[in-house]
Enzyme design. Structure first.
Site, PDB file in Angstrom:
ATOM      1  N   LYS A 143      18.834  -4.592  29.104  1.00  0.00           N
ATOM      2  CA  LYS A 143      17.798  -4.802  28.086  1.00  0.00           C
ATOM      3  C   LYS A 143      16.431  -4.803  28.761  1.00  0.00           C
ATOM      4  O   LYS A 143      16.315  -4.943  29.976  1.00  0.00           O
ATOM      5  CB  LYS A 143      17.978  -6.157  27.366  1.00  0.00           C
ATOM      6  N   SER A 145      22.104   0.486  22.665  1.00  0.00           N
ATOM      7  CA  SER A 145      21.019  -0.477  22.455  1.00  0.00           C
ATOM      8  C   SER A 145      19.753  -0.175  23.248  1.00  0.00           C
ATOM      9  O   SER A 145      18.721  -0.789  23.011  1.00  0.00           O
ATOM     10  CB  SER A 145      21.493  -1.900  22.777  1.00  0.00           C
TER      11      SER A 145
END
Length: 145
Positions: free
Chosen positions: A101, A64
């Site tokens: 993230k 991700s």
């Protein structure tokens, strides 16, 4: 994201590894053969860890964040004392698990994946618990044999 904890090395103790740092910069090559001495020394612990008591290591898992330079298996250096800012890569807790993230604070708080895969979506949790800021990513360029 699975997590593996690593004990931070003590930069002032025997875990310190000082290596030569050449003054020349290399353009996708090696230092010049004419450079036969190191201008100074570099201790990677001191370079990567400014606050040992607040620093820990995690191993990244998944894809991700692959467009932000975080690859599956990379070692992340995380500083818990660093104040998170807009655009920082952070370790956050979501539903009892850690995730890495990009932190967005504007226009509204969010955790953004930075991936070449459309399967990963930006998260907009009600509460964002930031565990630390990723200060360095250590990436192997060659597989261990």
């Amino acid at each position: 994201m699975s997590t593996v904890y690593h004990r931070p090395a003590d930069p002032s103790g025997d875990d310190s590894y000082v290596r030569p740092l050449f003054a020349d910069r290399c353009q996708a090559g090696f230092p010049s053969p004419a450079t036969d001495y190191a201008e100074q020394e570099l201790d990677l612990n001191s370079y990567c860890i400014s606050r040992p008591a607040a620093t820990f290591f995690l191993r990244a898992s998944g894809e991700s964040m692959n467009q932000a330079g975080v690859q599956n298996g990379d070692l992340l250096v995380v500083d818990r004392a660093e104040k998170p800012q807009h655009g920082d890569i952070v370790i956050a807790e979501i539903d009892g698990e850690f995730t890495v993230k990009r932190l967005l604070l504007r226009p509204r708080p969010a955790l953004e994946p930075v991936s070449d895969s459309p399967e990963f979506r930006t998260l907009y949790p009600e509460n964002i618990c930031i565990f630390g800021v990723v200060t360095h990513v250590i990436h192997r360029t060659r597989e261990l044999r």
